[in-house]
Design a protein around this motif. Structure first.
Motif, PDB file in Angstrom:
ATOM      1  N   VAL A 193      42.819  50.071  35.653  1.00 53.82           N
ATOM      2  CA  VAL A 193      43.277  48.678  35.598  1.00 53.82           C
ATOM      3  C   VAL A 193      43.791  48.333  34.204  1.00 53.82           C
ATOM      4  O   VAL A 193      44.838  47.682  34.065  1.00 53.82           O
ATOM      5  N   GLN A 194      43.069  48.770  33.173  1.00 51.29           N
ATOM      6  CA  GLN A 194      43.504  48.453  31.821  1.00 51.29           C
ATOM      7  C   GLN A 194      44.858  49.080  31.522  1.00 51.29           C
ATOM      8  O   GLN A 194      45.734  48.446  30.920  1.00 51.29           O
ATOM      9  N   SER A 195      45.053  50.311  31.960  1.00 59.11           N
ATOM     10  CA  SER A 195      46.338  50.981  31.734  1.00 59.11           C
ATOM     11  C   SER A 195      47.459  50.275  32.469  1.00 59.11           C
ATOM     12  O   SER A 195      48.560  50.095  31.939  1.00 59.11           O
ATOM     13  N   GLN A 196      47.185  49.849  33.713  1.00 62.91           N
ATOM     14  CA  GLN A 196      48.234  49.179  34.474  1.00 62.91           C
ATOM     15  C   GLN A 196      48.578  47.820  33.876  1.00 62.91           C
ATOM     16  O   GLN A 196      49.740  47.420  33.831  1.00 62.91           O
ATOM     17  N   ARG A 197      47.560  47.112  33.396  1.00 58.50           N
ATOM     18  CA  ARG A 197      47.824  45.827  32.749  1.00 58.50           C
ATOM     19  C   ARG A 197      48.663  46.027  31.490  1.00 58.50           C
ATOM     20  O   ARG A 197      49.559  45.232  31.192  1.00 58.50           O
ATOM     21  N   GLU A 198      48.370  47.080  30.739  1.00 66.18           N
ATOM     22  CA  GLU A 198      49.148  47.345  29.522  1.00 66.18           C
ATOM     23  C   GLU A 198      50.591  47.703  29.859  1.00 66.18           C
ATOM     24  O   GLU A 198      51.520  47.286  29.148  1.00 66.18           O
ATOM     25  N   ALA A 202      53.833  45.513  28.766  1.00 65.43           N
ATOM     26  CA  ALA A 202      54.946  46.106  28.033  1.00 65.43           C
ATOM     27  C   ALA A 202      56.270  45.893  28.749  1.00 65.43           C
ATOM     28  O   ALA A 202      57.331  45.881  28.127  1.00 65.43           O
ATOM     29  N   SER A 203      56.218  45.697  30.070  1.00 63.27           N
ATOM     30  CA  SER A 203      57.451  45.546  30.856  1.00 63.27           C
ATOM     31  C   SER A 203      57.917  44.099  30.965  1.00 63.27           C
ATOM     32  O   SER A 203      59.068  43.843  31.311  1.00 63.27           O
ATOM     33  N   ARG A 204      57.020  43.126  30.718  1.00 64.78           N
ATOM     34  CA  ARG A 204      57.400  41.725  30.898  1.00 64.78           C
ATOM     35  C   ARG A 204      58.352  41.278  29.796  1.00 64.78           C
ATOM     36  O   ARG A 204      58.089  41.497  28.613  1.00 64.78           O
ATOM     37  N   PRO A 205      59.469  40.659  30.156  1.00 69.51           N
ATOM     38  CA  PRO A 205      60.431  40.224  29.131  1.00 69.51           C
ATOM     39  C   PRO A 205      59.803  39.236  28.150  1.00 69.51           C
ATOM     40  O   PRO A 205      59.006  38.377  28.527  1.00 69.51           O
ATOM     41  N   GLU A 268      51.124  39.796  38.827  1.00 64.59           N
ATOM     42  CA  GLU A 268      50.545  41.125  38.897  1.00 64.59           C
ATOM     43  C   GLU A 268      49.225  41.194  38.144  1.00 64.59           C
ATOM     44  O   GLU A 268      48.281  41.861  38.560  1.00 64.59           O
ATOM     45  N   HIS A 269      49.127  40.498  37.018  1.00 72.60           N
ATOM     46  CA  HIS A 269      47.887  40.503  36.251  1.00 72.60           C
ATOM     47  C   HIS A 269      46.777  39.820  37.035  1.00 72.60           C
ATOM     48  O   HIS A 269      45.628  40.255  37.004  1.00 72.60           O
ATOM     49  N   GLU A 270      47.105  38.743  37.731  1.00 77.41           N
ATOM     50  CA  GLU A 270      46.096  38.045  38.506  1.00 77.41           C
ATOM     51  C   GLU A 270      45.605  38.927  39.636  1.00 77.41           C
ATOM     52  O   GLU A 270      44.421  38.949  39.971  1.00 77.41           O
ATOM     53  N   THR A 271      46.523  39.656  40.272  1.00 78.23           N
ATOM     54  CA  THR A 271      46.145  40.540  41.368  1.00 78.23           C
ATOM     55  C   THR A 271      45.239  41.662  40.879  1.00 78.23           C
ATOM     56  O   THR A 271      44.264  42.030  41.520  1.00 78.23           O
ATOM     57  N   LEU A 272      45.553  42.213  39.707  1.00 77.45           N
ATOM     58  CA  LEU A 272      44.764  43.315  39.181  1.00 77.45           C
ATOM     59  C   LEU A 272      43.379  42.872  38.724  1.00 77.45           C
ATOM     60  O   LEU A 272      42.410  43.590  38.868  1.00 77.45           O
ATOM     61  N   GLY A 273      43.271  41.665  38.191  1.00 77.79           N
ATOM     62  CA  GLY A 273      42.020  41.217  37.624  1.00 77.79           C
ATOM     63  C   GLY A 273      41.771  41.881  36.277  1.00 77.79           C
ATOM     64  O   GLY A 273      42.622  42.566  35.725  1.00 77.79           O
ATOM     65  N   THR A 274      40.576  41.680  35.724  1.00 75.56           N
ATOM     66  CA  THR A 274      40.264  42.270  34.428  1.00 75.56           C
ATOM     67  C   THR A 274      39.710  43.672  34.623  1.00 75.56           C
ATOM     68  O   THR A 274      39.133  44.000  35.660  1.00 75.56           O
ATOM     69  N   ALA A 275      39.854  44.486  33.592  1.00 77.12           N
ATOM     70  CA  ALA A 275      39.361  45.859  33.665  1.00 77.12           C
ATOM     71  C   ALA A 275      37.844  45.889  33.818  1.00 77.12           C
ATOM     72  O   ALA A 275      37.295  46.711  34.556  1.00 77.12           O
ATOM     73  N   TRP A 276      37.151  44.985  33.101  1.00 75.18           N
ATOM     74  CA  TRP A 276      35.698  44.979  33.175  1.00 75.18           C
ATOM     75  C   TRP A 276      35.202  44.577  34.563  1.00 75.18           C
ATOM     76  O   TRP A 276      34.248  45.165  35.090  1.00 75.18           O
TER      77      TRP A 276
END
Length: 363
Positions: A193-198, A202-205, A268-276
């Motif tokens: 999750v942390q990698s996907q959030r990063e 990095a991709s968000r304008p 996408e961040h909301e869907t993923l949630g936090t890594a912890w």
């Protein structure tokens, strides 16, 4: 439809249809009470449609309406859940109920009613899909984590027991498998999750065009390349550049005009949630599944009786998780439960046979 004297079987069937239509209408009204806006209006419209079907059966029954039958067990269950919960599970059950409508093959139901039921299934599918999308991330983690714990630890316990070691070794192996697997799942989910959030971050304008546009050379600048790289058509990109550079005023398609840009976090961040949260959830789900196979050993059972009870307990949980998957996907809970059962116990049986083999070789 020509007039005819209904047979007792006709009256019984029509009364059942009438009871089910009333129950379905009540389900949709109960669900609507827990919704707002568009979803509420859709559900109330479905209840009205079921009311039209109800009038059809009342008209056929006439003086034979008599004492109504009870709704089917499925409709009673859906109604109970709708009154208590109103969740995506209820919509999934309602979707399946609509898909099993007998009207298409019943000469006493009109073609319009059969078509209504088909459309109702798609409407409920659409409503259920919204809930499924909200559940998708956490539901995937729950099912995957729990099933992984169930199957992997049952396989470990079966393999160790088949090798001929003592019951205390089997128990400690199961506990070690629980902790190792849960920690591995938690760590893996945290990294994932942390990698996907990063990657998403990095991709968000960025909004650098807001501050840099004022200082760019009017004749030579790369602002156009920014918008082309973001996937805009050349026409839209050129129009956006003109607005950013303060040169707007052309007679262009108004849909190309600059809209306020937001720096809010993406969905996408909301869907993923936090890594912890993902790591803790995966740890708990895996552990909740992995503890089931060792419960008989924890309570002092040994040998074949302990293994047999472990298989029964794991089988029941696998059937339950498979049934929930089937329910949410709008398919048969029984078939999905049996699929989970076959996969889980098949893996455990294979490990048991390998344990017998290793035990005979090493013994």
């Amino acid at each position: 439809m020509p007039e005819r004297t209904p047979t007792p079987q006709d009256v019984k069937r029509w009364r059942q249809y009438l009871a089910d239509e009333r129950a379905e209408a009540t389900v949709y009204r109960d669900l609507a009470r827990r919704r707002t806006g568009e979803e509420r209006e859709i559900l109330l419209a479905l209840a009205q449609a079921e009311g039209r079907h109800e009038k059809h059966w009342l008209g056929l029954l006439g003086e034979h309406s008599g004492t109504l039958r009870r709704p089917s067990r499925r409709n009673r269950l859906v109604g109970l859940l709708a009154r208590r919960f109103g969740s995506v599970f209820v919509l999934a059950l309602a979707q399946r109920a609509e898909s099993r409508s007998p009207y298409a093959s019943d000469a006493d139901a009109t073609a319009n009613m059969a078509a209504d039921e088909q459309i109702h299934e798609e409407v409920v599918r659409g409503l259920a899909t919204r809930g499924r999308n909200r559940l998708s991330g956490s539901f995937r983690a729950a099912v995957f984590g729990a099933n992984d714990g169930l199957v992997s630890n049952l396989s470990l316990v079966m393999g160790m027991a088949a090798s001929g070691v003592g019951s205390h070794v089997v128990l400690f192996s199961g506990l070690a498998g629980l902790l190792a697997g849960a920690l591995s799942m938690g760590a893996g989910e945290f990294i994932s999750v942390q990698s996907q959030r990063e990657l998403l971050s990095a991709s968000r304008p960025t909004q650098i065009t807001l501050s840099a546009a004022a200082s760019l050379d009017l004749e030579h600048n790369e602002l156009l390349l920014v918008y082309l790289a973001r996937g805009m058509s050349r026409e839209a990109a050129e129009h956006r550049v003109a607005e950013r550079m303060g040169l707007a005023g052309c007679d262009c398609d108004p849909s190309l005009s600059l809209q306020p840009e937001s720096v809010a976090e993406t969905d996408e961040h909301e869907t993923l949630g936090t890594a912890w949260s993902a790591a803790i959830s995966s740890f708990c789900f895996f552990a909740s599944g992995a503890i089931v196979p060792i419960l008989p050993f924890l309570f002092g059972m040994t040998g074949i009786p302990a293994l047999a009870l472990a298989c029964v307990l794991v089988g029941l949980v696998l059937m339950g998780t498979g049934g929930v998957v089937g329910l949410l996907s709008g398919t048969s809970p029984l078939s999905r439960g049996l699929r989970q059962l076959a996969i889980g116990l098949g893996a455990a049986a294979a490990t048991y046979l390998l344990g017998l083999l290793f035990g005979s070789v090493l013994g």
